[in-house]
Design a protein around this motif. Sequence first.
Motif, mmCIF file in Angstrom:
data_model
loop_
_atom_site.group_PDB
_atom_site.id
_atom_site.type_symbol
_atom_site.label_atom_id
_atom_site.label_comp_id
_atom_site.label_asym_id
_atom_site.label_seq_id
_atom_site.Cartn_x
_atom_site.Cartn_y
_atom_site.Cartn_z
ATOM 1 N N PRO A 92 40.666 32.488 31.753
ATOM 2 C CA PRO A 92 42.001 32.395 32.382
ATOM 3 C C PRO A 92 42.130 33.236 33.651
ATOM 4 N N ASP A 93 41.366 34.342 33.766
ATOM 5 C CA ASP A 93 41.452 35.154 34.991
ATOM 6 C C ASP A 93 40.570 34.609 36.112
ATOM 7 N N GLY A 94 39.727 33.614 35.799
ATOM 8 C CA GLY A 94 38.766 33.094 36.776
ATOM 9 C C GLY A 94 39.416 32.635 38.072
ATOM 10 N N PRO A 95 40.437 31.737 37.998
ATOM 11 C CA PRO A 95 41.039 31.234 39.240
ATOM 12 C C PRO A 95 41.577 32.365 40.111
ATOM 13 N N ARG A 96 42.257 33.327 39.480
ATOM 14 C CA ARG A 96 42.856 34.417 40.269
ATOM 15 C C ARG A 96 41.758 35.266 40.917
ATOM 16 N N LYS A 97 40.754 35.629 40.087
ATOM 17 C CA LYS A 97 39.714 36.538 40.595
ATOM 18 C C LYS A 97 38.786 35.869 41.604
ATOM 19 N N LEU A 98 38.510 34.596 41.400
ATOM 20 C CA LEU A 98 37.510 33.943 42.253
ATOM 21 C C LEU A 98 38.119 33.170 43.412
ATOM 22 N N LEU A 99 39.290 32.551 43.166
ATOM 23 C CA LEU A 99 39.847 31.682 44.217
ATOM 24 C C LEU A 99 40.898 32.400 45.065
ATOM 25 N N GLY A 391 28.907 44.725 45.121
ATOM 26 C CA GLY A 391 29.458 45.545 44.040
ATOM 27 C C GLY A 391 29.710 44.724 42.784
ATOM 28 N N GLY A 392 29.558 43.405 42.893
ATOM 29 C CA GLY A 392 29.737 42.536 41.728
ATOM 30 C C GLY A 392 31.198 42.235 41.445
ATOM 31 N N ILE A 393 31.423 41.475 40.381
ATOM 32 C CA ILE A 393 32.804 41.113 40.034
ATOM 33 C C ILE A 393 32.936 41.077 38.518
ATOM 34 N N THR A 394 34.074 41.595 38.027
ATOM 35 C CA THR A 394 34.298 41.589 36.577
ATOM 36 C C THR A 394 35.392 40.584 36.246
ATOM 37 N N ILE A 395 35.073 39.678 35.338
ATOM 38 C CA ILE A 395 36.072 38.699 34.864
ATOM 39 C C ILE A 395 36.115 38.859 33.355
ATOM 40 N N GLY A 396 37.288 39.199 32.808
ATOM 41 C CA GLY A 396 37.365 39.492 31.376
ATOM 42 C C GLY A 396 36.433 40.655 31.075
ATOM 43 N N ASP A 397 35.572 40.490 30.061
ATOM 44 C CA ASP A 397 34.693 41.610 29.700
ATOM 45 C C ASP A 397 33.292 41.444 30.278
ATOM 46 N N ARG A 398 33.157 40.629 31.324
ATOM 47 C CA ARG A 398 31.819 40.321 31.819
ATOM 48 C C ARG A 398 31.720 40.669 33.316
ATOM 49 N N SER A 402 26.404 41.130 42.336
ATOM 50 C CA SER A 402 26.658 40.615 43.688
ATOM 51 C C SER A 402 25.726 39.431 43.972
ATOM 52 N N GLY A 403 26.239 38.407 44.583
ATOM 53 C CA GLY A 403 25.413 37.256 44.968
ATOM 54 C C GLY A 403 25.372 36.153 43.912
ATOM 55 N N THR A 404 25.884 36.422 42.701
ATOM 56 C CA THR A 404 25.864 35.369 41.673
ATOM 57 C C THR A 404 26.816 34.248 42.097
ATOM 58 N N VAL A 405 26.364 33.008 41.900
ATOM 59 C CA VAL A 405 27.238 31.875 42.234
ATOM 60 C C VAL A 405 28.082 31.554 40.992
ATOM 61 N N LEU A 406 29.398 31.644 41.158
ATOM 62 C CA LEU A 406 30.324 31.395 40.040
ATOM 63 C C LEU A 406 31.212 30.227 40.438
ATOM 64 N N SER A 407 31.386 29.255 39.540
ATOM 65 C CA SER A 407 32.250 28.140 39.937
ATOM 66 C C SER A 407 33.403 27.976 38.965
ATOM 67 N N VAL A 408 34.592 27.800 39.538
ATOM 68 C CA VAL A 408 35.777 27.565 38.699
ATOM 69 C C VAL A 408 35.812 26.080 38.397
ATOM 70 N N HIS A 409 35.775 25.758 37.111
ATOM 71 C CA HIS A 409 35.726 24.359 36.703
ATOM 72 C C HIS A 409 37.142 23.914 36.348
ATOM 73 N N ASP A 443 52.700 27.444 34.998
ATOM 74 C CA ASP A 443 52.389 27.182 36.418
ATOM 75 C C ASP A 443 51.215 28.020 36.916
ATOM 76 N N LYS A 444 51.066 29.214 36.314
ATOM 77 C CA LYS A 444 49.967 30.114 36.724
ATOM 78 C C LYS A 444 48.608 29.430 36.576
ATOM 79 N N TYR A 445 48.531 28.535 35.582
ATOM 80 C CA TYR A 445 47.229 27.897 35.304
ATOM 81 C C TYR A 445 47.201 26.435 35.739
ATOM 82 N N PHE A 446 48.294 25.992 36.352
ATOM 83 C CA PHE A 446 48.339 24.599 36.815
ATOM 84 C C PHE A 446 47.736 24.573 38.221
ATOM 85 N N ILE A 447 46.426 24.309 38.288
ATOM 86 C CA ILE A 447 45.751 24.461 39.582
ATOM 87 C C ILE A 447 44.931 23.214 39.964
ATOM 88 N N PRO A 448 45.513 22.002 39.860
ATOM 89 C CA PRO A 448 44.728 20.828 40.253
ATOM 90 C C PRO A 448 44.350 20.847 41.737
#
Length: 508
Positions: A92-99, A391-398, A402-409, A443-448
């Motif tokens: 659930p934090d993916g869109p906010r943290k990544l996009l 410096g990397g990125i933390t999403i939830g407990d993970r 740096s440089g990892t490709v992460l995609s919001v599905h 609405d927070k998660y309505f991201i079409p």
Amino acid sequence: MWALSFEAISPTAIIEARSMLALVVPTLLVVLVCRRYWALRDVPGPSLAAFTRLWHARTIKNGTHARDITALHRRLGHFVRIAPDEVSVAHPDGPRKLLLEALPKGYWYETLTFPDSTYKTPMATVDPKEKIERSRLLASAYTTSSLLQSEQAINAQVELLLKWIDEHAVSSKPMALSKFFTFIAYDIMGEIIFSKSFGFLEKGDDIEDSLRQGLEFGAYVAVLPYFPWLQKLLVNPLFASFFQLVMPSNYVVDRSIRALEQRKNNPDARFDYVAHWLRTHEKHPDRLTAKDVQAAATSNVSAGADTVTCALQSFIYHTIRHPTAWRRLQDEIEEAEAEQRQQQMGEPSQDHPVFSFAITQKLQYLQACIKECMRVCPPSTIGLQRVAPRGGITIGDRTFESGTVLSVHLPSILLSEELWEPEAHEFVPERWLGDDKKTAALDKYFIPFGLGYNSCVGQNLVRIELSKILPTIVRRYDISLVNPEQEWTYKTYVAAVPGEWPVYIKKR
Ligand code: HEM
């Protein structure tokens, strides 16, 4: 014959081939083992995906990636390794943290340049600062007030669509609404960008087999950018014209190039997208080049047509499968019209076969159904790649390096049971009604349309198109599926492409 040809190979050549193999095979093994057991080794996913991109490429080519990856997230959790170097994120934090954070985009975007790499778009620009700068030069075209200057032109396209639907109502023959929705989606893009439709609705049929070819091209565009070395070769200006002869043909690029040329010589053109962009080009020819204008036109046609037809189809398909929703929509529309008539007492009648955008904004149930149709069948399905910052990125407990490709599905977020319980996979427009706090939380998660600096620039146009076309159809017809027992099927490439779901039409 075979024995002869083997004898023809010299012993030195055989020794050389063996030493090559002795070098290549262990190197390949080391690469594969590193891919599997080095970084990301503890992220679950299909075994093949840890070694090669081919698992992901195959699921896209088959048109099943949205369903497959959504199912994997449901089974394996918020993070799924879909390729040696890419993790799909449904946290659930993916869109906010990544996009929402302005992170650089991944390499999938970089080679989305057609017909070759000299045609640059904001979509294909991976550096956030540069992307924002490019977008700014195009932005004035996308405002609602500017778009509404073309409302009459949109009305004319909707009236053409009604003519075809009326014909099917009279003949009682099954109608492939899906096809006609694709026609109107393309034709409206033509009107908005070039002041001229592409002519699909006029003809009532595909033109030059372009829509079928467009589907093939859609699969190609979805897969090849994951292999940037190959795609860079294909879009290299030195070879691009040759590859265009052998690759699936891109109707959108061809037509857009022709449409832009015609548009430049059209004295009756409205203040359309091209007018905005040519004005900027004249002021800043070095910042927005002629090729940039062409590229913007092409990318808007491709981004705007397949997604809109999907949303139109999802709305009608889901509401006719829920007769209470269909009737409630008709009631809401009739009430609004009665109210409007009362307000206009004594004035000349404002009745028009096509709804005005302004009226539809007050129809709460209609707007709830519009949202729900894009949630339950997200039109844009490809994972939105971002690159983890220094410096990397933390999403939830993970934490990801740096440089990892992460995609919001998007489909995994929009259909997540965690976020949309209890009926995540059901069409339930009522979830958008009532309590403002509850709907604001949803609405927070309505991201079409994505989120942040790369989110969809066509959102205002989508709202106008859906709000005008859909109530106009609901008010005028009763629609039923020819095969009510059968669920529709759909494929997913960059966008979702629903299959045929023929209907019977009755005029009310
Ligand atoms: C229901 C319809 C639509 C949906 C669901 C949709 C969704 C999206 C999504 C998810 C993105 C990408 C976000 C990312 O990569 O981070 C996007 C980008 C984009 N969309 Fe849409 N879209 C729709 C219709 C349209 C229309 C009608 C247009 C044209 C007017 C359009 C033009 C674009 C463009 C040009 C981009 C690239 C972003 C940029 O250049 O800044 N889209 N859209």
